[in-house]
Structure formats: C-alpha cells, structure tokens
Motif scaffolding. Structure first.
Motif, mmCIF file in Angstrom:
data_model
loop_
_atom_site.group_PDB
_atom_site.id
_atom_site.type_symbol
_atom_site.label_atom_id
_atom_site.label_comp_id
_atom_site.label_asym_id
_atom_site.label_seq_id
_atom_site.Cartn_x
_atom_site.Cartn_y
_atom_site.Cartn_z
ATOM 1 N N ALA A 1 -58.699 -39.061 10.235
ATOM 2 C CA ALA A 1 -58.610 -39.664 11.558
ATOM 3 C C ALA A 1 -59.596 -38.927 12.441
ATOM 4 O O ALA A 1 -59.687 -37.707 12.381
ATOM 5 C CB ALA A 1 -57.196 -39.523 12.113
ATOM 6 N N LEU A 2 -60.353 -39.670 13.239
ATOM 7 C CA LEU A 2 -61.376 -39.043 14.075
ATOM 8 C C LEU A 2 -61.122 -39.406 15.529
ATOM 9 O O LEU A 2 -61.012 -40.585 15.860
ATOM 10 C CB LEU A 2 -62.763 -39.524 13.644
ATOM 11 N N ASN A 3 -61.026 -38.422 16.354
ATOM 12 C CA ASN A 3 -60.940 -38.670 17.784
ATOM 13 C C ASN A 3 -62.356 -38.608 18.340
ATOM 14 O O ASN A 3 -62.892 -37.525 18.580
ATOM 15 C CB ASN A 3 -60.041 -37.623 18.435
ATOM 16 N N THR B 1 -63.351 -36.457 21.612
ATOM 17 C CA THR B 1 -63.491 -35.005 21.673
ATOM 18 C C THR B 1 -64.527 -34.464 20.696
ATOM 19 O O THR B 1 -64.768 -33.252 20.672
ATOM 20 C CB THR B 1 -62.152 -34.302 21.402
ATOM 21 N N CYS B 2 -65.121 -35.316 19.876
ATOM 22 C CA CYS B 2 -66.130 -34.838 18.930
ATOM 23 C C CYS B 2 -67.350 -34.332 19.697
ATOM 24 O O CYS B 2 -67.817 -34.983 20.625
ATOM 25 C CB CYS B 2 -66.523 -35.961 17.986
ATOM 26 N N ILE B 3 -67.854 -33.177 19.322
ATOM 27 C CA ILE B 3 -68.987 -32.611 20.044
ATOM 28 C C ILE B 3 -70.288 -32.743 19.254
ATOM 29 O O ILE B 3 -71.282 -32.127 19.595
ATOM 30 C CB ILE B 3 -68.743 -31.129 20.390
ATOM 31 N N SER B 4 -70.294 -33.535 18.190
ATOM 32 C CA SER B 4 -71.488 -33.752 17.366
ATOM 33 C C SER B 4 -72.064 -32.442 16.848
ATOM 34 O O SER B 4 -73.265 -32.216 16.911
ATOM 35 C CB SER B 4 -72.576 -34.489 18.151
ATOM 36 N N CYS B 5 -71.226 -31.586 16.333
ATOM 37 C CA CYS B 5 -71.739 -30.282 15.933
ATOM 38 C C CYS B 5 -72.223 -30.286 14.500
ATOM 39 O O CYS B 5 -72.816 -29.310 14.041
ATOM 40 C CB CYS B 5 -70.675 -29.220 16.108
ATOM 41 N N ASN B 6 -71.916 -31.345 13.725
ATOM 42 C CA ASN B 6 -72.435 -31.432 12.369
ATOM 43 C C ASN B 6 -71.697 -30.563 11.356
ATOM 44 O O ASN B 6 -72.049 -30.554 10.191
ATOM 45 C CB ASN B 6 -73.906 -31.014 12.336
ATOM 46 N N LEU B 7 -70.716 -29.804 11.808
ATOM 47 C CA LEU B 7 -70.063 -28.886 10.868
ATOM 48 C C LEU B 7 -69.394 -29.630 9.723
ATOM 49 O O LEU B 7 -69.405 -29.182 8.582
ATOM 50 C CB LEU B 7 -69.018 -28.054 11.606
ATOM 51 N N CYS B 8 -68.785 -30.784 10.031
ATOM 52 C CA CYS B 8 -68.079 -31.516 8.987
ATOM 53 C C CYS B 8 -69.066 -31.972 7.910
ATOM 54 O O CYS B 8 -68.798 -31.845 6.720
ATOM 55 C CB CYS B 8 -67.326 -32.691 9.576
ATOM 56 N N ALA C 1 -63.275 -27.391 8.853
ATOM 57 C CA ALA C 1 -64.434 -26.837 9.541
ATOM 58 C C ALA C 1 -64.529 -27.319 10.981
ATOM 59 O O ALA C 1 -65.184 -26.681 11.794
ATOM 60 C CB ALA C 1 -65.711 -27.223 8.792
ATOM 61 N N CYS C 2 -63.910 -28.446 11.303
ATOM 62 C CA CYS C 2 -64.091 -29.032 12.634
ATOM 63 C C CYS C 2 -63.553 -28.089 13.706
ATOM 64 O O CYS C 2 -62.370 -27.766 13.722
ATOM 65 C CB CYS C 2 -63.367 -30.364 12.714
ATOM 66 N N PRO C 3 -64.414 -27.625 14.611
ATOM 67 C CA PRO C 3 -63.961 -26.623 15.577
ATOM 68 C C PRO C 3 -63.097 -27.216 16.679
ATOM 69 O O PRO C 3 -62.359 -26.499 17.329
ATOM 70 C CB PRO C 3 -65.267 -26.071 16.149
ATOM 71 N N GLU C 4 -63.200 -28.527 16.892
ATOM 72 C CA GLU C 4 -62.474 -29.141 17.993
ATOM 73 C C GLU C 4 -61.164 -29.769 17.532
ATOM 74 O O GLU C 4 -60.412 -30.294 18.349
ATOM 75 C CB GLU C 4 -63.340 -30.218 18.653
ATOM 76 N N GLY C 5 -60.912 -29.774 16.236
ATOM 77 C CA GLY C 5 -59.689 -30.391 15.746
ATOM 78 C C GLY C 5 -59.689 -31.896 15.899
ATOM 79 O O GLY C 5 -58.632 -32.524 15.894
ATOM 80 N N CYS C 6 -60.867 -32.512 16.023
ATOM 81 C CA CYS C 6 -60.880 -33.961 16.226
ATOM 82 C C CYS C 6 -60.983 -34.709 14.908
ATOM 83 O O CYS C 6 -60.729 -35.893 14.848
ATOM 84 C CB CYS C 6 -62.002 -34.365 17.164
ATOM 85 N N LEU C 7 -61.357 -34.044 13.837
ATOM 86 C CA LEU C 7 -61.361 -34.677 12.523
ATOM 87 C C LEU C 7 -60.197 -34.086 11.740
ATOM 88 O O LEU C 7 -60.210 -32.910 11.386
ATOM 89 C CB LEU C 7 -62.685 -34.412 11.804
ATOM 90 N N THR C 8 -59.184 -34.904 11.512
ATOM 91 C CA THR C 8 -58.014 -34.413 10.783
ATOM 92 C C THR C 8 -57.743 -35.358 9.629
ATOM 93 O O THR C 8 -58.350 -36.404 9.518
ATOM 94 C CB THR C 8 -56.770 -34.361 11.678
HETATM 95 S S1 SF4 Z 1 -66.942 -31.090 12.933
HETATM 96 FE FE1 SF4 Z 1 -65.634 -32.159 14.400
HETATM 97 S S2 SF4 Z 1 -66.661 -31.903 16.359
HETATM 98 FE FE2 SF4 Z 1 -68.168 -31.391 14.777
HETATM 99 S S3 SF4 Z 1 -69.265 -33.342 14.407
HETATM 100 FE FE3 SF4 Z 1 -67.597 -33.224 12.893
HETATM 101 S S4 SF4 Z 1 -65.905 -34.324 13.882
HETATM 102 FE FE4 SF4 Z 1 -67.371 -33.850 15.500
#
Ligand code: SF4
Ligand code: SF4
Ligand code: SF4
Lengths: 378, 256
Positions: free
Chosen positions: B75-77, B80-87, B129-136
């Motif tokens: 599930a992706l919010n 709040t995603c900050i486009s950080c690419n970590l995922c 890895a998602c730092p914002e908890g928006c990808l769960t």
């Molecule tokens: S790791 Fe989380 S915050 Fe970063 S791009 Fe992926 S979904 Fe967005």
C-alpha cells in the motif's frame, strides 16, 4: 539393465535422477545425477548486497530456509566483522529449531508416503503447517522468511507469540507419540525398514555423509555441540544417536532430534520472555544494502577502503552439516560466496547404501536420506 | 530413545489393526473439527481465527491466522512519499520503477514506486527501507488477473490499496541510534550544488566557505566557494547526494 528413476519419479522428491543397474530385482550399481535445479545462486550472490542474498537463501533450501539464512548470515557477519546482540542469537536459535521441526516433519510425511502410508503423511503435513503458521506470525511469510539480517534479525516477536509457540510444542509432543505408535508399533513397518540401507560409520565418514545419517550409524557428531554457534553453547540438549545404521535407525534419530528441539525451544522461549532487548546491532555500516540504501558504485567503496575480510561458517542444518564461505573484498557485494550442501554428499554416497538391495527398497532408503534438491543444486 | 510401541512378533492381524486404531482416533477427531479451512467462505485473515479457541481436535487454532505483519500486496500513501528512491534501490528483484506522478514541480518531478508483481518476491525490503512509512505491506494476497500487464501496479493503484484500509504491517525497522552520516571530503568539493538540488528532504544547505589567499606561483582550483552542510536530523540516509556528486567527495562515516 540401466533404468532411470527420475527426474520425474515419485521416489525422488524433487528434480534429480537416480540411474540404477539391475539384474531382475537386485541392484547392481547406482549412479545419482544432480543438476536439474541449478539456479546459480552462488553467482547471483556476487551482485547482490549483503542483505539481499538472504532472499536467495530461502529459495536455496525450500524446507529449511531459516537454517540456510543462518548459515549465510554467520559467514557474512564474520566477513564484515559485525556482532549481533544476544537476543538476536537466541531468536536465531528459535528459528533454527522450529525449522528443524518443520523440516523433520516434512521428511516424516514424505518418508511414510514413500512406504505407501497415506494417513501418517497427512498427519505430518498437518503438523508441519503449525510450524509454518508460527513462522508466518512473526516473520510475515510461510516459507520465504527473509527474517535474518546481517547484525541481527528483522523484528522482535509479536506479543503473545511465546504462549502460542508453547501450545504448539505441547501439541507436537503428543503427536510424536502417535507417530511412533503408527510406525514403530507396526510390525509391517519394522519388517520393511530394519536392516535396510545400512551405511556404517567408517564408510559414512569417508564419504562425507553428515547429519542424521551419520548419527544413525552411532557417530556422535553434531555441530551444535562440537562447534557451537549462536546461543547453542548456553542451551542444554542431547545429541540423538542410534547404532543400527539402517532406515529405522534414521527414523529414530530424527524423532529423537525433534524431541530435543522441543526441549531447546522451551529453554529459548523462557529466555526470550525474561530478556527483552535490541535485536539488531546498533552500529551498522550504511553500505550493507537493503534495508539500508546502497550508495554509489563499487569503485566508490573500494576507493574509500572499507574493511575486507573472510567468513567461514558451518551450521547443523536439518539435513546435515552445511558450510558457507564468504569473501568480502571491500565492496557492497560479497566477492564470492560458496556453500557446501550436506544432501549433495549424502546422495553422492548412494552407491554404498543401495547396492545389494532390491528395487522396491529404493523408495524407503532414499526417503530416509531426506533429500532436498534445492540445496543440492543451488 | 523411546521404546514405546516397539513391535514384537505376534498375531499378524494385530500388525494391521493396532496402527489403524490410532488412525481411527484421529479420523473421529477430524469429524468434529477438520484442520483445513473452507477457503472462500472462511478466510484466515478473519479475526475469528486469531482467537485461540480450544477445539475438539486439540489443534491450537489461532496459530494459522494471517496477522497484520503478513507480507502481501503493498500500500502506498502517495501524499507522504518524498521520492527518495530508497525502495527502488533496495529491491533485490528490480521490480520497482520510479514513475512520475502529478504533484511535483517541473524541476523536481514527484516520483513514486510502480511495482511489477510478476517479479516481486514479497521480501519486504522496500517497506523496511522506506523512511516515511508510506510504503507498507498489507494482508491482501489475491492477485490473479487475466492479463500480465495488470500485474504492474502503478502508484495510483497502490494508493487504492492504501485507501481500502487493510491492516498495515506494523513492523517498523528501528533506525540504529548510532548510524553513519553523510560526511564531506572538503578538498574534493567543487561546490556544484548537485547534492543540495537532488536531496529529497532538502536538508542540505550550501554555505559559503572562505576563499583562501593564493600563494605566489600557486593556482587556486576553479570552483564555487560553497560547501554542503547536512542537517543530520532531517537526513533520511538515502544516499542520493552521494550518487549525484560528480567528485565523489561525500561518503558515509561517523563524525569523530
Ligand atoms: S522509500 Fe518511501 S518515501 Fe522513498 S520513494 Fe519509496 S515510497 Fe517514497
Ligand atoms: S517486496 Fe521485495 S521484491 Fe517486492 S517490490 Fe518490495 S523489495 Fe521488491
Ligand atoms: S542521504 Fe543525502 S540526499 Fe539523502 S536525505 Fe540525506 S543528505 Fe539528503
């Protein structure tokens, strides 16, 4: 006459081929052929981050994923000079021993099915399912756990887990009694399995056979005792041995091992209840990769002179002694990973425990070896 | 080693009957409560399965339930995603692609993960890895489709999963307290601003540095006299700054 038993044969439990030379019913020669399930896991590991290799380990041995995760993690931690917290070590023992239960129950189900017994097969699968359910309740998946991490484990146990686990253990101990009544209590079973597939200790050692097959020959060798890893040196248990070196002896050794696993698990669960704490080492390098972000490219890391190292680990996996060798050349990825599969050695020794028996004896004998082709071919 | 139930020579009828008695007992128990679940009608994520009811067969039910930490569809919010690419970085199967979604400015397009479930192994590394908890990850596991292209979930589709309010994976990886930070190798920096421009959390500020006096016969390097300073509490440790730096002057380390 040579006949092929496999790669698609009810006896093989996986993709491998046993070529048998027979004269009437008598086995004159055998020639095991492996390699049908080769996925190049060792090579793929060379361009995965240290933590990402864990996803491959679950697929390496699909009935004992946790044991293989543990094996790789121990090697990688040694190569990277990272120490896990104590609670993580106990959690790993918890995983290992539950996995041993799951794997041996799977073996029991497959073995009795080879003998043509359908009801015990269903009992074995039903009881293994409880173990998988427990795994699912704290790792999030039934078979591909991805639970261990370099430097610890992913998460702590959820609330209420230890009570559920104890209930399952109590239930399983009852079932072991039932299994014995069904198998050892059946004269047909004893007549079929006694003095079958004999592999004596001296020959087993010479051929590199390990695990329950070696212990069934009277050799008291168990890495958990002989070369303790994780928290095994702090736990009390006995090594299961039998003397007859035949199929029944292997059955007895595995059943006893399951009872010992339950004994270990009770101690571990008590310890975990008493000692809360962190489960992941508190200072982990960022370049480990997932769940931490990989950065830059390999050249960048080499330029920065990250520490190098070698890791060698050996683990008493449900099937035998597995070993891993991890080379860290300072990059984000392991430079080389090498695994030693116990089942590979156990199958390769087929000549010494099959020749001289009858064709109809092959399923029980190979069933008692406990073959998992995923780790043989990797 | 148990000696229980060891066979002896006896009446051959007992060969068969004795094990059968054990099996018959099990059969009788399974009539009261079978171990299986009648799937589309009973579902393991039903709360009823979490209650540890003592049942007739003695099987500890409640162990088999699907708990909230199950690793199913993501599930992706988007908000709040900050486009950080970590995922996308941490996916071992390379099944995450960052696609542009509306909401960003032209210079910094907002990019969110698009997941190809044909490749995903449900390892959970991305949500860890998602730092914002928006990808769960959620407890949803039914993914059958008629077309292969439907296996690719766009950010909007993942957002729909988020809006169904399925139980979310409650497990958050604790950040190690003492973790590595972004450090700078000052002599290498040319002050190009690439790191500050691309940092998803805008935690890098370019501060002026004093231009040294050129000694006789020595040429000063051609550069902009600014240097990045990282606000450590806002940094999500995504490494974007390190990968965009043309001079490789940023690195992970610990300030002494
Ligand atoms: S790791 Fe989380 S915050 Fe970063 S791009 Fe992926 S979904 Fe967005
Ligand atoms: S669960 Fe694993 S395989 Fe699936 S998208 Fe996330 S990181 Fe990739
Ligand atoms: S790692 Fe670099 S780019 Fe990422 S948040 Fe921290 S400072 Fe910004």
């Amino acid at each position: 006459m040579w006949i092929n038993m496999g790669p698609q044969h009810p006896m093989t439990h996986g993709l491998w081929n046993l070529r048998v030379r027979i004269d009437g019913e008598l086995i004159l020669d055998v020639d095991p052929e492996m390699g049908y399930l080769h996925r190049g896991i060792e090579k793929i590991s060379e361009d995965r981050h240290y933590n990402e290799v864990i996803t491959l380990m679950d697929r390496c041995c699909y009935v004992a994923g946790m044991a293989w995760e543990h094996l790789y993690i121990l090697g990688a931690e040694q190569a990277l000079a990272i120490r896990p917290p104590e609670r993580a070590e106990y959690l790993r023992v918890l995983c290992d021993e539950f996995q041993r239960l799951g794997s041996h129950l799977m073996w029991y189900a497959a073995f009795v099915q080879d003998l043509g017994l359908m009801s015990p097969f269903l009992y074995g699968m039903r009881d293994r399912d409880l173990v998988l359910d427990l795994f699912q309740s704290y790792t999030g998946a039934r078979m591909t756990y991805e639970y261990m991490r370099v430097g610890g484990v992913r998460n702590d146990l959820p609330p209420g887990f230890t009570e559920r686990a104890r209930k399952v253990l109590d239930w399983l101990v009852d079932r072991f009694r039932e299994y014995d009544a069904l198998c050892l209590g059946s004269t047909i079973f004893r007549k079929r399995c006694d003095d079958l597939g004999v592999l004596r200790a001296n020959e087993a050692v010479a051929l590199g056979v390990t695990g329950p097959m070696l212990r069934a020959a009277g050799m008291k060798r168990d890495l958990r005792k002989d070369r303790p890893y994780a928290a095994y040196d702090r736990l009390e248990f006995d090594v299961a041995v039998a003397d007859a070196a035949d199929v029944t002896a292997r059955y007895l050794v595995r059943m006893e091992e399951m009872r010992q696993s339950v004994r270990i698990l009770h101690q571990v669960l008590d310890w975990l209840d008493r000692n809360p704490g962190p489960v992941l080492a508190d200072r982990l390098p960022r370049w480990l990769g997932a769940p931490y972000a990989p950065v830059g490219d390999e050249g960048y890391l080499l330029k920065r002179h990250y520490p190098k190292g070698l890791g060698f680990s050996s683990v008493e996996e449900p099937h035998g002694e597995a070993q891993a060798y991890v080379v860290n050349e300072g990059g984000q990825h392991p430079y080389r990973v090498k695994f030693r599969s116990p089942v590979f050695a156990n199958i390769s020794a087929a000549k010494s425990y099959l020749i001289g028996y009858r064709v109809a004896d092959i399923p029980p004998i190979m069933g008692s070896v406990d073959v998992c082709v995923g780790e043989v071919d990797r | 080693m148990t000696e229980e139930g060891t066979a002896t020579e006896e009446n051959p009828v007992l060969y068969v009957v004795r094990p059968m008695a054990t099996a018959a007992k099990q059969f009788a128990k399974s009539l009261v409560r079978p171990s299986t679940v009648i799937y589309p009608f009973e579902r393991l994520e039903d709360p009823a399965f979490r209650e540890e009811v003592a049942v007739a067969s003695g099987k500890p039910i409640g162990v088999g339930a699907i708990w909230d930490n199950y690793r199913g569809v993501h599930a992706l919010n988007i908000a709040t995603c900050i486009s950080c690419n970590l995922c996308a970085f941490s996916c071992p199967d390379l099944c995450i692609e960052m696609v542009t979604v509306p909401g960003g400015d032209p210079k910094h397009p907002k990019k969110c993960p698009e997941i190809d479930y044909g490749k995903c192994s449900y390892c959970g590394f991305c949500s860890d890895a998602c730092p914002e908890g928006c990808l769960t990850m959620t407890t949803r596991y039914e993914l059958a489709t008629a077309k292969r292209s439907e296996m690719v979930y766009s950010p909007e589709k993942l957002y729909e999963v988020f809006r169904t309010k399925l139980p979310m994976n409650p497990i958050r990886l604790e950040r190690p307290e003492n973790e590595d930070q972004i450090l700078l190798d000052p002599p290498l920096c040319i002050g190009c601003n690439a790191c500050a421009r691309d940092c998803p959390t805008a935690c890098i500020t370019m501060l002026d540095v004093a231009k040294p006096e050129a000694k006789a016969g020595e040429k000063l390097p051609k550069r902009i006299w600014k240097e990045p300073v990282v606000n450590d509490s806002d940094c999500v440790r995504c490494g974007t700054c390190i990968s965009v730096c043309p001079k490789e002057c940023l690195f992970w380390g610990k300030r002494p």
